[in-house]
Write an enzyme that holds these catalytic residues in place. Structure first.
Site, PDB file in Angstrom:
ATOM      1  N   HIS A 102      53.282 -36.379  -5.609  1.00  0.00           N
ATOM      2  CA  HIS A 102      52.207 -35.972  -4.682  1.00  0.00           C
ATOM      3  C   HIS A 102      52.121 -36.896  -3.466  1.00  0.00           C
ATOM      4  CE1 HIS A 102      50.284 -32.664  -7.002  1.00  0.00           C
ATOM      5  NE2 HIS A 102      50.890 -33.280  -8.000  1.00  0.00           N
ATOM      6  N   SER A 114      66.857  -8.913  -7.957  1.00  0.00           N
ATOM      7  CA  SER A 114      66.778 -10.116  -8.784  1.00  0.00           C
ATOM      8  C   SER A 114      67.400  -9.818 -10.136  1.00  0.00           C
ATOM      9  CB  SER A 114      65.310 -10.540  -8.968  1.00  0.00           C
ATOM     10  OG  SER A 114      65.203 -11.380 -10.101  1.00  0.00           O
ATOM     11  N   GLU A 164      56.692 -21.520   2.368  1.00  0.00           N
ATOM     12  CA  GLU A 164      55.874 -21.693   1.155  1.00  0.00           C
ATOM     13  C   GLU A 164      54.406 -21.925   1.519  1.00  0.00           C
ATOM     14  OE1 GLU A 164      57.711 -22.997  -2.114  1.00  0.00           O
ATOM     15  OE2 GLU A 164      55.887 -23.347  -3.266  1.00  0.00           O
ATOM     16  N   SER A 192      62.387 -24.344  -8.543  1.00  0.00           N
ATOM     17  CA  SER A 192      63.174 -23.117  -8.388  1.00  0.00           C
ATOM     18  C   SER A 192      62.769 -22.393  -7.111  1.00  0.00           C
ATOM     19  CB  SER A 192      62.994 -22.203  -9.600  1.00  0.00           C
ATOM     20  OG  SER A 192      61.626 -21.962  -9.823  1.00  0.00           O
ATOM     21  N   ASP A 237      60.548 -31.015  -2.041  1.00  0.00           N
ATOM     22  CA  ASP A 237      61.433 -30.116  -2.796  1.00  0.00           C
ATOM     23  C   ASP A 237      62.497 -29.491  -1.899  1.00  0.00           C
ATOM     24  OD1 ASP A 237      59.567 -30.776  -4.645  1.00  0.00           O
ATOM     25  OD2 ASP A 237      58.690 -28.783  -4.817  1.00  0.00           O
TER      26      ASP A 237
HETATM   27  C1  GLA Z   1      55.413 -29.836  -5.861  1.00  0.00           C
HETATM   28  C2  GLA Z   1      55.430 -29.733  -4.337  1.00  0.00           C
HETATM   29  C3  GLA Z   1      55.994 -31.003  -3.692  1.00  0.00           C
HETATM   30  C4  GLA Z   1      55.343 -32.260  -4.249  1.00  0.00           C
HETATM   31  C5  GLA Z   1      55.280 -32.217  -5.771  1.00  0.00           C
HETATM   32  C6  GLA Z   1      54.494 -33.355  -6.348  1.00  0.00           C
HETATM   33  O1  GLA Z   1      56.710 -29.858  -6.365  1.00  0.00           O
HETATM   34  O2  GLA Z   1      56.195 -28.617  -3.922  1.00  0.00           O
HETATM   35  O3  GLA Z   1      55.851 -30.924  -2.293  1.00  0.00           O
HETATM   36  O4  GLA Z   1      54.077 -32.478  -3.691  1.00  0.00           O
HETATM   37  O5  GLA Z   1      54.724 -31.005  -6.262  1.00  0.00           O
HETATM   38  O6  GLA Z   1      55.100 -34.555  -6.079  1.00  0.00           O
END
Ligand code: GLA
Length: 385
Positions: free
Chosen positions: A33, A66, A157, A124, A169
């Site tokens: 986070h 899918s 997103e 994913s 991510d």
């Molecule tokens: C999810 C979010 C990331 C990050 C994590 C926690 O995966 O997509 O941006 O904040 O939670 O570290």
């Protein structure tokens, strides 16, 4: 992942000639986070991925199948908002971003699948976004570089799916390299690659199989709580524009006027941001014991202060605590379910896996899964032989 089935399904459904793109899921060693607080993260791409077979069909139709869901959606640039299938939102979110950026996106046929467990905290969704955008960029020449692909995927997103996620991510999925972890500075997106050489140890994931259904709404709440903390700190310390800038001393000095919950979130965050630096120092010194200790510390914070863990994850982490072969463990990812990440002596993985799975079943009456993951390269095209 073997793409031959995806290719033959594509050929049975569509006439266009396809190219194949892939993007990996990720683990995160430490720094949870912290991304949306301008802090550091330490992820690595893994050998579980989304694979997309995509062909330009010279029409205005987007036909996407899918394989895992056994469902196809068809839409155009004018009616995509009416598609309600959950999995399709990530792909449409990308097309929506391209449209907003003024690109003309021609129609495609697409079949995709993957082996990243869904809802396990291994990203994913980011892999799906990045594979889609990378593929469209290669097919239609939008001239986007790797950083633009990561940023635009994050925006898809945020704006289309509605999860206010940070950049970790998508950045990890695009930029990862085999045998490396990425220390990313989420403030300016500068990064450094670290050797993921863990000697006799390995990172192993234990999936609680609790799907993080609460994740998106509570995730956005956590983000708002951090912002509330920053606003208060900024009132007294104008140079604090994110929790990255704040110190524990500064936080203590505004504690009185802060909601206890917001204080706890900020306290976790300021400590977690500095733990990433400590973890990379430990990795540089090959001090795996210290790295493990930091993982446990992170879990404590996520459980009691940031409050994004759950009973099942706490059990999985606690189980490891008096076992000699485990140096550290913590919940990984956004939280409220998904996996724990464990630093385990390689020679003991089999024994450990059997024991933790038995104990979990005894406690909760349900199965867990073990994933042995290896680091992998970021988003790319698979060249057909
Ligand atoms: C999810 C979010 C990331 C990050 C994590 C926690 O995966 O997509 O941006 O904040 O939670 O570290």
């Amino acid at each position: 992942m073997d793409h031959s089935q995806l290719l033959s399904v594509f050929k049975s459904r569509f006439q266009s000639s396809p190219r194949i793109f892939r993007s990996p899921g990720r683990i995160n060693i430490i720094g949870e986070h912290t991304d949306y607080n301008d802090g550091f993260v330490l992820p690595a791409g893994v050998d579980r991925e989304i694979v997309m077979v995509i062909g330009s069909n010279n029409s205005d139709q987007f036909n996407v199948y899918s394989l895992d869901e056994g469902e196809e959606v068809s839409f155009t640039l004018n009616d995509y908002t009416s598609v309600s299938n959950g999995w399709a939102q990530y792909i449409i979110g990308i097309i929506d971003q391209l449209k907003k950026a003024g690109h003309t996106v021609p129609g495609i046929d697409c079949v995709f699948g993957g082996d990243i467990p869904i809802g396990a905290g291994m990203s994913s969704s980011a892999a799906l976004e990045c594979a889609t955008l990378y593929g469209l960029n290669e097919l239609f020449g939008f001239d986007l570089d790797k950083q633009a692909i990561a940023l635009m995927s994050q925006k898809a997103e945020n704006e289309y799916v509605g999860v206010n996620c940070g950049i970790m991510d998508q950045f990890a999925s695009v930029f990862s390299e085999e045998k490396k972890a990425i220390r990313l500075d989420c403030r300016d997106l500068s990064y450094e690659l670290f050797d993921l050489d863990l000697k006799d140890y390995q990172l192993v994931l234990v999936d609680s199989m609790v799907k993080h259904s609460l994740a998106s709404s509570e995730y956005n709440v956590r983000r708002a709580e951090c912002e509330e903390g920053v606003a208060l700190l900024n009132g007294k310390y104008p140079n604090v524009t994110s929790l990255r800038d704040a110190t524990i001393t500064q936080l203590e000095s505004v504690k009185e006027g802060m909601k206890p919950k917001v204080y706890k979130r900020c306290n976790y965050m300021i400590n977690e941001i500095s733990r990433v630096t400590k973890a990379t120092e430990a990795m540089n010194k090959h001090d795996l014991k210290e790295l493990g200790r930091l993982l446990y510390e992170t879990h404590e914070g996520l459980q009691h202060e940031f409050e994004v863990s759950c009973e099942e994850l706490d059990f999985l982490v606690n189980f490891t605590k008096n076992r000699e072969e485990v140096l550290g463990a913590r919940m990984m990812g956004g939280g409220f379910g998904g996996c724990s990440i464990n630093l385990i002596k390689t020679s003991m993985i089999e024994v450990f896996s059997a024991e933790i799975q038995n104990a979990y079943k005894k406690e909760f009456g349900k199965e867990s899964s073990i994933y042995m993951v290896n680091s992998a390269n970021g988003t790319s095209e698979i060249i057909q032989s």
